[in-house]
Scaffold this motif. Sequence first.
Motif, PDB file in Angstrom:
ATOM      1  N   VAL A 187      54.529  31.579  46.062  1.00  0.00           N
ATOM      2  CA  VAL A 187      55.367  30.379  46.153  1.00  0.00           C
ATOM      3  C   VAL A 187      54.525  29.160  46.531  1.00  0.00           C
ATOM      4  CG1 VAL A 187      57.163  29.239  47.530  1.00  0.00           C
ATOM      5  CG2 VAL A 187      57.558  31.527  46.627  1.00  0.00           C
ATOM      6  N   GLU A 237      65.553  30.646  50.772  1.00  0.00           N
ATOM      7  CA  GLU A 237      66.526  31.476  50.044  1.00  0.00           C
ATOM      8  C   GLU A 237      66.256  32.959  50.240  1.00  0.00           C
ATOM      9  OE1 GLU A 237      68.017  28.719  46.270  1.00  0.00           O
ATOM     10  OE2 GLU A 237      66.319  30.093  46.019  1.00  0.00           O
ATOM     11  N   ARG A 278      62.926  27.616  48.073  1.00  0.00           N
ATOM     12  CA  ARG A 278      62.511  28.913  47.523  1.00  0.00           C
ATOM     13  C   ARG A 278      62.195  29.900  48.633  1.00  0.00           C
ATOM     14  NH1 ARG A 278      57.925  28.541  43.146  1.00  0.00           N
ATOM     15  NH2 ARG A 278      58.384  30.782  43.076  1.00  0.00           N
TER      16      ARG A 278
END
Length: 321
Positions: A47, A285, A282
């Motif tokens: 990420v 979540e 991201r």
Amino acid sequence: MLRKSLLALGLLSVFGSALAQSAYPTKPIKLLVPFAAGGTTDLIARVIADPLGRELGQPVVVENRGGGGGSIGAAETARAAPDGYNLGIATVSTTATNPAINPKIPYNVATDFTPVINIAATPNVIAANPQFAGKNYAQFLDEVKKHPGKYSYASPGTGSITHLMMEMFKLSTGTDMMHVPYRGSGPALNDAVAGQVPLIFDNLPSALPFIKEKRLVALVVAAPERIPAMPDVPTFKEVGLEAANRMAYYGIVGPKNLPKDIVDKLNAATRKVLQDPAIRKRIEETGSIIQAGTPEKFAQQMKEELAVYKDVVVKQKLTMD
């Protein structure tokens, strides 16, 4: 004249070194994940890798090096040159639980790494294959108590945080389950979903997609409070096991003696990346909580967590066998 020449050379050397460091980075940076692809550590690394590379002006390339509960990859980072081009993701497994239980670990957590930044902290969850008899925490506990030694559980590896946390759970509840270690969360999850192993203790980010798809059933979670994606799943604290209500961290470290200006540049770049709402979303979540502190704060967290698990290993007489 000689003295002046030597002084000039010395100043030139210092200036050249400072200039080289200020120009950092001038080539791609390796970010080593000490576990197989597909787990939480891998997820967090991927990420941030691309946006971090854009921020630094050079690609950040994720490489996976699984095995030894994370110690093989962590040792590779520890042995690397302290030039800022060989970094690693540090976890509770590689810097606390594995070193606490394994006397042959090939590095010293206190002296062989340079902490850069703690990226995020994540909950941990016990989950079951849908075919398992227990569908919630109470049923799970009743089932494993009735049948000591019958059930096995998967973990990302011997000495991983979820391995030691499950052993803490077993001792606290008087239950008996067989440990099946894997080379990372990905393979462990695959077998749990396939029903090869009925239970798994894993980090929530890697397990959550399977839980949402109902391919795994969440039973209890280690988190400050209930997770919005799993509102019916209690925390360890709620079921009376506060000591096991511990989260896992994921941060960046380099080898020892990594220059301070490189550490500061990496820390600042990562913090900037973690301010991006899209990146935060991201990560959050997955149920993770952004940390983004100083190198000094991360160093203290690593020290404290190692002390906690050393105490657990000594009190419970745990070994690598």
